[in-house]
Design a protein around this motif. Sequence first.
Motif, short mmCIF file in Angstrom:
data_model
loop_
_atom_site.label_atom_id
_atom_site.label_comp_id
_atom_site.label_asym_id
_atom_site.label_seq_id
_atom_site.Cartn_x
_atom_site.Cartn_y
_atom_site.Cartn_z
N THR A 103 0.84 -1.22 0.00
CA THR A 103 0.00 0.00 0.00
C THR A 103 0.87 1.26 0.00
O THR A 103 0.39 2.35 -0.26
CB THR A 103 -0.96 0.02 1.20
OG1 THR A 103 -0.27 -0.47 2.33
CG2 THR A 103 -2.18 -0.82 0.94
N ASP A 154 2.55 3.72 -4.76
CA ASP A 154 1.47 4.34 -5.53
C ASP A 154 1.76 4.17 -7.02
O ASP A 154 2.76 3.55 -7.42
CB ASP A 154 1.28 5.83 -5.13
CG ASP A 154 2.51 6.66 -5.42
OD1 ASP A 154 3.37 6.23 -6.22
OD2 ASP A 154 2.62 7.77 -4.85
N SER A 207 -7.81 9.20 13.42
CA SER A 207 -6.68 9.78 12.68
C SER A 207 -5.39 9.02 12.94
O SER A 207 -4.86 9.03 14.03
CB SER A 207 -6.50 11.23 13.07
OG SER A 207 -6.25 11.29 14.44
N ASP A 248 -2.17 6.64 10.29
CA ASP A 248 -1.61 6.56 8.94
C ASP A 248 -2.39 5.70 7.94
O ASP A 248 -1.99 5.60 6.79
CB ASP A 248 -0.16 6.08 9.03
CG ASP A 248 -0.04 4.75 9.76
OD1 ASP A 248 -1.06 4.27 10.29
OD2 ASP A 248 1.05 4.20 9.79
N GLN A 249 -3.48 5.07 8.35
CA GLN A 249 -4.25 4.28 7.39
C GLN A 249 -5.15 5.22 6.59
O GLN A 249 -5.95 5.96 7.14
CB GLN A 249 -5.12 3.23 8.11
CG GLN A 249 -4.33 2.11 8.77
CD GLN A 249 -3.80 1.08 7.78
OE1 GLN A 249 -3.77 1.33 6.57
NE2 GLN A 249 -3.35 -0.05 8.28
N LYS A 250 -5.01 5.18 5.27
CA LYS A 250 -5.77 6.14 4.44
C LYS A 250 -7.13 5.61 4.00
O LYS A 250 -8.11 6.29 4.05
CB LYS A 250 -4.93 6.52 3.22
CG LYS A 250 -3.70 7.33 3.62
CD LYS A 250 -3.09 8.05 2.44
CE LYS A 250 -1.96 8.94 2.88
NZ LYS A 250 -0.80 8.17 3.41
N ARG A 251 -7.15 4.36 3.53
CA ARG A 251 -8.41 3.82 3.04
C ARG A 251 -8.95 2.85 4.08
O ARG A 251 -8.63 1.67 4.06
CB ARG A 251 -8.18 3.13 1.70
CG ARG A 251 -7.68 4.09 0.63
CD ARG A 251 -7.16 3.36 -0.57
NE ARG A 251 -8.23 2.76 -1.34
CZ ARG A 251 -8.11 1.59 -1.96
NH1 ARG A 251 -7.02 0.91 -1.88
NH2 ARG A 251 -9.12 1.11 -2.66
#
Length: 234
Positions: free
Chosen positions: A118, A121, A188, A190-193
């Motif tokens: 992940t 990108d 909040s 560091d996991q974005k999705r």
Amino acid sequence: MAKDVIIALDFPSKEKALTFLDKFEGEEAYVKIGMELFYKEGPEIVREIKKRGHKIFLDLKIHDIPNTCIGATKSLLNLDVDMINYHAAGGYNMLSGAKGAIDESGKDVISLAVTMLTSTDEDIMHDELKIDSSLNLEEVVLSYAELTKKSGLSGIVCSALEVPKIKEKLGEDFVTVTPGIRKVKNASDDQKRVVTPKEARELGSDYIVVGRPITKADDPVKEYKEIKKEFLGE
Ligand code: C5P
């Protein structure tokens, strides 16, 4: 297919991991041991946790030439782990060789592949890894998942958001193990999705991997039970 919550034991030492697991006596929770803990403590930490009745996903993301990968797999099978994983980028011979070693052992082990990390990108994939610039990230993930299935492995680690497409293309039996789980969407870190345990269930995940929402909770066992209930829909 079995569905379960896997607790990511992202601790730097045996003492910290075992003190945390002391709270789970009698729960027999499925846990994930990653590189940090394994490289610090070695196989003994796996034996110790296994002795306590936990199922273990040993997340070492093996990636080497087929012969070495097969040897590594045989060593890990001696530890009676329940789930192991490889980098799909190792290719067909590496993945199918590993699967051959698992089958030969006669052990019931779930074998997974990591498709794209992940942290990779689309720019990194094209500019640094030099992967076909006409393909986008999702297409590459899907093609790595197809390679994983063709090699005979059980499934992949992916985002729960990718599960419907993966299951549609590769079948309901293709196992999906999904991290990036949060009980509330705006947590909040560091996991974005992220998705909630309920959403992961609805999307069709087979196993969810949950770290900090459980390990950093004031009452980890209570949190684990709530997440498990929500994921299993009980
Ligand atoms: O604390 P948190 O719930 O974010 O932990 C998720 C676990 O899943 C960590 O051990 C992390 O390394 C792992 N993981 C991930 N994303 C991936 C693959 C593994 O978060 N794509």
